[in-house]
Scaffold this active site. Sequence first.
Site, mmCIF file in Angstrom:
data_model
loop_
_atom_site.group_PDB
_atom_site.id
_atom_site.type_symbol
_atom_site.label_atom_id
_atom_site.label_comp_id
_atom_site.label_asym_id
_atom_site.label_seq_id
_atom_site.Cartn_x
_atom_site.Cartn_y
_atom_site.Cartn_z
ATOM 1 N N ARG A 86 0.563 -1.153 -0.028
ATOM 2 C CA ARG A 86 0.158 -0.130 0.129
ATOM 3 C C ARG A 86 0.865 1.405 0.095
ATOM 4 O O ARG A 86 0.863 1.926 -0.671
ATOM 5 C CB ARG A 86 -0.688 -0.116 1.174
ATOM 6 C CG ARG A 86 -1.614 -0.807 1.557
ATOM 7 C CD ARG A 86 -3.219 -0.770 0.059
ATOM 8 N NE ARG A 86 -3.500 -1.926 0.384
ATOM 9 C CZ ARG A 86 -4.232 -2.281 -1.092
ATOM 10 N NH1 ARG A 86 -3.753 -1.946 -1.741
ATOM 11 N NH2 ARG A 86 -4.741 -3.572 -1.054
ATOM 12 N N TYR A 112 -10.797 8.190 -9.957
ATOM 13 C CA TYR A 112 -11.665 9.257 -9.697
ATOM 14 C C TYR A 112 -11.207 9.618 -8.434
ATOM 15 O O TYR A 112 -10.940 9.132 -7.247
ATOM 16 C CB TYR A 112 -13.316 8.623 -9.658
ATOM 17 C CG TYR A 112 -12.888 7.398 -9.314
ATOM 18 C CD1 TYR A 112 -13.373 6.268 -9.972
ATOM 19 C CD2 TYR A 112 -13.872 6.962 -8.129
ATOM 20 C CE1 TYR A 112 -13.590 4.661 -9.692
ATOM 21 C CE2 TYR A 112 -14.928 6.043 -7.866
ATOM 22 C CZ TYR A 112 -13.958 4.541 -8.685
ATOM 23 O OH TYR A 112 -14.395 3.315 -7.701
ATOM 24 N N PRO A 113 -11.523 10.835 -8.175
ATOM 25 C CA PRO A 113 -11.227 11.433 -6.657
ATOM 26 C C PRO A 113 -12.205 11.145 -5.516
ATOM 27 O O PRO A 113 -13.927 11.186 -6.300
ATOM 28 C CB PRO A 113 -11.084 12.729 -6.802
ATOM 29 C CG PRO A 113 -12.161 13.036 -8.217
ATOM 30 C CD PRO A 113 -11.840 11.916 -8.898
ATOM 31 N N MET A 114 -12.500 10.867 -4.617
ATOM 32 C CA MET A 114 -14.110 10.672 -3.735
ATOM 33 C C MET A 114 -13.676 11.233 -2.064
ATOM 34 O O MET A 114 -13.092 11.295 -1.406
ATOM 35 C CB MET A 114 -14.166 9.142 -4.056
ATOM 36 C CG MET A 114 -13.561 8.809 -2.398
ATOM 37 S SD MET A 114 -14.254 6.665 -2.735
ATOM 38 C CE MET A 114 -15.523 6.572 -1.348
ATOM 39 N N LYS A 169 -15.983 10.794 1.606
ATOM 40 C CA LYS A 169 -17.301 9.808 2.935
ATOM 41 C C LYS A 169 -18.168 11.663 3.499
ATOM 42 O O LYS A 169 -17.573 12.681 3.375
ATOM 43 C CB LYS A 169 -16.363 9.519 3.542
ATOM 44 C CG LYS A 169 -15.663 8.173 3.475
ATOM 45 C CD LYS A 169 -16.922 6.823 2.991
ATOM 46 C CE LYS A 169 -15.897 6.078 2.492
ATOM 47 N NZ LYS A 169 -14.974 5.275 3.064
ATOM 48 N N HIS A 204 -16.817 -3.709 2.720
ATOM 49 C CA HIS A 204 -16.172 -3.109 1.498
ATOM 50 C C HIS A 204 -14.559 -3.968 1.041
ATOM 51 O O HIS A 204 -14.804 -4.620 0.475
ATOM 52 C CB HIS A 204 -15.746 -1.308 2.378
ATOM 53 C CG HIS A 204 -14.909 -0.793 0.180
ATOM 54 N ND1 HIS A 204 -15.248 -0.203 -0.293
ATOM 55 C CD2 HIS A 204 -13.416 -0.809 1.048
ATOM 56 C CE1 HIS A 204 -14.567 -0.114 -0.825
ATOM 57 N NE2 HIS A 204 -12.592 -0.178 -0.677
ATOM 58 N N GLN A 245 -6.736 -2.110 -7.578
ATOM 59 C CA GLN A 245 -6.872 -0.930 -6.838
ATOM 60 C C GLN A 245 -5.605 -0.536 -5.926
ATOM 61 O O GLN A 245 -5.040 -1.104 -5.459
ATOM 62 C CB GLN A 245 -7.680 -1.019 -5.963
ATOM 63 C CG GLN A 245 -7.954 -0.639 -4.517
ATOM 64 C CD GLN A 245 -7.814 -1.718 -3.357
ATOM 65 O OE1 GLN A 245 -7.129 -2.460 -4.167
ATOM 66 N NE2 GLN A 245 -7.786 -1.542 -2.045
ATOM 67 N N SER A 256 -20.145 3.010 0.474
ATOM 68 C CA SER A 256 -20.088 3.682 -1.075
ATOM 69 C C SER A 256 -21.984 4.182 -0.393
ATOM 70 O O SER A 256 -21.984 5.082 -1.057
ATOM 71 C CB SER A 256 -20.283 2.526 -2.300
ATOM 72 O OG SER A 256 -18.459 2.566 -1.685
#
Length: 289
Positions: A169, A183-185, A187, A210, A223, A261
């Site tokens: 990671r 894509y940005p996200m 919460k 998730h 990912q 999500s």
Amino acid sequence: MTQPARPGHSPHAAAHAAVETAITPCTGWHCSHLFYAFDRHRLAALSAAGLAEGAARFAAALDPAGPEAATRLQTWIVPGHKADFGVMVLDPDPLKVDAVHQRLLAGPLGEALVPTYSFVGLTEVSEYVPTVEQYAERLVAEGEVVDSPSYKAKVQGYAAREPAMRQARLEPELPPWPNACFYPMNKKRKVGENWFTLPSAERSRLMAEHGASGMKFGGRVSQLITVSVGLDDWEWGVTLWARRPDWLKEIVYTMRFDEASARYAEFGPFYTGYVATAAQILAHCRVTT
Ligand code: 76R
């Protein structure tokens, strides 16, 4: 708690005197996603020599193995009007990451490049990656008997995998799979639907769901989550790679139903990419052909 400051020493500096000052993160790497389009009018105005030199410098700036290369670099052809190509760069040194952008703009092709979108962040190990103890507790909650042979095998297996998972990671290899998507996200922080006011156990439960849903795509989709809290306009950047393009659609659709999500995620613009070399980008965009 409050101590009188010694002359010439701020209490703040004294408190942090033991910590080294640097623009490299304590752990992990900087990560930028950069998107550009070619301005065809400006391209047409370049001389043949300028174009040839520009193409060579463009390829040098985007060579993942070049002498000034960042630790990781991948380039994508981007379909649609949002961009012609994208670059993903990672390195402990943020200036080495940004140097890729500056080298692109400085070359003769730079005049004909329009930066269309960028997103900066850092790699990290999410707080929801379970420790060995948390993993063992989850097994018990799922019905495993403590110290049974299968419990022991699972815990030992996770303990053996965990350090490499964390390392992957922080200092990721970029998968060679040709279909990518970024894509940005965020919460959500809305009254009644605020991720950050949920109790920690509830957030962990949702992130475990998730993770389990994502793991069903093992071997087909990979990912990388980079964090941008405090650094850019969204909280995380999601980069996905798939062996086949429809699996990108499938994973994003499937994960929309995960409670984490469905209830709490907000997404920014999506950029699709097909992994390509600098020369392939120039040929595809009709710059060199
Ligand atoms: O790191 C791990 O593999 C452990 C489990 C895990 C964590 C902690 C995990 C697994 N994710 C984690 C954290 Mn994820 N992830 C997303 C998206 O489109 C959407 O609905 C959301 C965008 C996708 C597609 C995805 C895929 N994940 C996170 C976080 C950080 C939260 C924090 O720290 O607060 C975000 C924002 C996020 C978003 N995730 C997985 C996947 C997949 C495919 C997996 C399985 C990984 C594997 O098999 O290795």
